[in-house]
Design an enzyme around this catalytic site. Structure first.
Site, short mmCIF file in Angstrom:
data_model
loop_
_atom_site.label_atom_id
_atom_site.label_comp_id
_atom_site.label_asym_id
_atom_site.label_seq_id
_atom_site.Cartn_x
_atom_site.Cartn_y
_atom_site.Cartn_z
N SER A 38 0.81 -1.22 0.00
CA SER A 38 0.00 0.00 0.00
C SER A 38 0.84 1.26 0.00
CB SER A 38 -0.94 0.00 1.21
OG SER A 38 -0.20 -0.11 2.42
N ASP A 175 -3.02 8.29 7.94
CA ASP A 175 -3.41 7.42 9.04
C ASP A 175 -2.12 6.92 9.69
OD1 ASP A 175 -2.50 4.91 7.76
OD2 ASP A 175 -4.26 5.10 6.48
N HIS A 178 0.22 5.16 6.85
CA HIS A 178 0.30 5.61 5.45
C HIS A 178 0.55 7.11 5.37
CE1 HIS A 178 -2.29 1.91 5.01
NE2 HIS A 178 -1.32 1.67 4.14
#
Length: 201
Positions: A38, A175, A178
């Protein structure tokens, strides 16, 4: 203000660190493959704000985003050959290991998987650089300990400071794990600086 201080710290780290292993220069038509989870896909930012998209603009080369959210190193190792076949990259930016740590997988196996990926990339005639991912913790983030010795053993240029610095700064995160768009831009700039220091640009 803290963001600008961080920018200065990253520039200082890029300029004062030891010179990374040398890479061959990338031609103007070269393809760079950003392979990872991610953090590569760009979770936490809008389309076009992921670090591979920003990197493409910074270096003037085609950069393919092959990030798959949630991927572990065993999964990445299984996926890599097909992606290499499809993209035929000249250089790969490899950023995996975070999900292994989150899922508490054996980190010796994580390191071995990354080493196998580096070997696969090189066997296809491509160069490779590594990005060190921080261990999940609340304070004093730093790249997991296995990244640096692995890079030294394999002679691979590595960026160890950018992700820990970015993820330690609230204003640069979407977050807890990330970056946001500003964080991804800093990561792209750090990758560019690494490629320049190693002679690829």
């Amino acid at each position: 203000m803290r963001r600008w201080l961080l920018l200065g710290q990253l520039a200082l780290l890029a300029g004062c660190g030891g010179k990374p292993p040398a890479l061959s220069p990338l031609g103007s038509e070269a393809t760079v493959l950003a392979f990872g989870d991610s953090l590569t896909a760009g979770t936490g930012a809008r389309a076009g704000q992921d670090y591979p998209s920003v990197l493409a603009g910074l270096i003037g080369r085609r950069v393919v985003n092959a990030g798959v959210p949630g991927e572990t190193t065993p999964e990445g190792l299984a996926r890599l050959p097909q992606v290499l076949d499809e993209t035929a990259p000249d250089l790969v930016v490899l950023c995996l290991g975070g999900n292994d740590m989150l899922r508490k997988l054996d980190l010796a196996a994580t390191r071995a998987n990354l080493a196998q990926m580096v070997a696969l990339i090189r066997a296809r005639g491509a160069q490779v650089v590594l990005l060190g991912v921080p261990q999940p913790r609340l304070l004093m983030l730093s790249a997991a300990e296995f990244y640096q010795p692995l890079a030294e053993e394999l002679g691979v240029p590595i960026e160890l400071e950018a992700l820990p610095e970015i993820l330690a700064e609230r204003d640069l995160k979407a977050d807890p794990i990330h970056p946001n768009a500003a964080g991804y831009r800093l990561l792209a700039e750090a990758v560019r600086d690494l490629l320049q220091a190693a002679g690829a640009l």
